[in-house]
Design an enzyme around this catalytic site. Structure first.
Site: not given
Length: 321
Positions: A13, A72-74, A143, A147
């Site tokens: 996104f 990009a990430a989970r 999460y 980060k």
């Protein structure tokens, strides 16, 4: 000055919007995309990978670039089915990020722009006490913890190597093609469903996708951005009630909002095991972007109502069901 940018998450996104802007600005881009994620909307050289959990070899592409934009990430997911969610987040968001950064250093990359999250700061603010970029981090979920740990690791690498690291912590991002709760709210409003959100006096900071992208592009080469952390928002904080009314206006609808007291909504949500949802709907989360504005002389180029109108148009043309 033209740059050569290595962009991760280019099919996501945020990443896809960054890609469009970079190409429009005439930048040279190499896009890292997950294998099988589908074709990008813009023609660009790509590097495919299976997962950021893998031991990816990026050096060949990185040697051609002077900037990495890592989006990009989970991502945060509701009802995570992982046995150990924190370990799963760490594999991608911490270990994968730091592996990429080490290879970027070895390849001679000058700057690493990391898209982090406001969840590093925490989940909720008290009235008149917005988060700032230099607050002590207080992440509340796996999460946010992942980060934060990635940020700390990147800052250590910067101190050891001279790599310039720029950290951006967005609040809730909305824009054309937005999914999850934001899309659900548009559907409810579009269908004229009565909603019990007519008496919520909270304040939430949001950021339009175009505004976030503009800050990312600014941070690619702004001298004052090096080794700094920035918060980003539209600069206009809204209550849930006000957001729904203005979203309905963008859709050309009338919002049917019932004035149910916030305490009643919170109690009902907790009884149903939806305390997190009630916090997002009824609680406040505000950010102070003074550092971003003053240090970078940056101001969000798009106003809230114009951004909501763009979201509404995309929904009516593409997502309406």
């Amino acid at each position: 000055m033209s740059h050569k940018v290595f962009l991760t998450g280019a099919s996501g996104f945020v990443g896809s919007a960054v890609l469009r802007r970079l190409l429009a600005d005439g930048e040279h881009v190499i896009a890292a995309v997950r294998r099988g994620s589908g074709a990008l909307s813009s023609p660009v050289r790509t590097v495919a990978f299976e997962s950021f959990e893998d031991d990816n070899a990026w050096e060949g592409a990185l040697t051609e670039c002077d900037v990495v934009v890592h989006s990009a990430a989970r991502v945060h997911v509701m009802n995570d089915t992982e046995v150990d969610p924190l370990a799963a987040f760490r594999r991608v968001n911490v270990e994968g990020t730091l592996a990429l950064a080490r290879q970027a250093i070895a390849a001679g990359v000058k700057r690493f722009v990391f898209i982090s999250s406001i969840k590093v700061n925490g989940e909720e603010t008290q009235p008149g006490k917005p988060y700032t970029a230099d607050d002590l981090p207080q992440p509340q979920d796996p999460y946010g913890v992942s980060k934060m740990e990635a940020e700390v690791g990147l800052q250590k690498l910067a101190q050891q190597s001279g790599l310039e690291v720029v950290i951006i912590r967005p609040v809730l991002v909305y824009g054309p093609g937005v999914k999850a709760n934001f899309l659900n709210m548009m559907r409810w409003l579009d269908r004229g469903i009565p909603l019990p959100f007519g008496a919520i006096d909270n304040r939430r900071s949001l950021v339009a996708l175009e505004n976030l992208v503009d800050l990312v592009v600014t941070c690619i080469d702004h001298p004052a951005a090096a080794n700094q952390t920035f918060l980003v928002s539209d600069g206009e904080d809204l209550s849930t009630t006000a957001l729904l009314r203005r979203m309905a206006q963008a859709l050309g609808k009338s919002a049917r909002l019932l004035p149910v007291p916030a305490w009643m909504l919170t109690a009902g949500a907790k009884a149903l095991g939806k305390g997190g949802l009630s916090r997002r709907l009824c609680g406040s989360l505000q950010v102070d972007t003074g550092k971003t504005r003053n240090l970078l002389d940056w101001h969000p180029p798009v106003k809230v109502d114009a951004a909501l109108l763009a979201v509404a148009r995309h929904y009516q043309e593409n997502d309406k069901k």
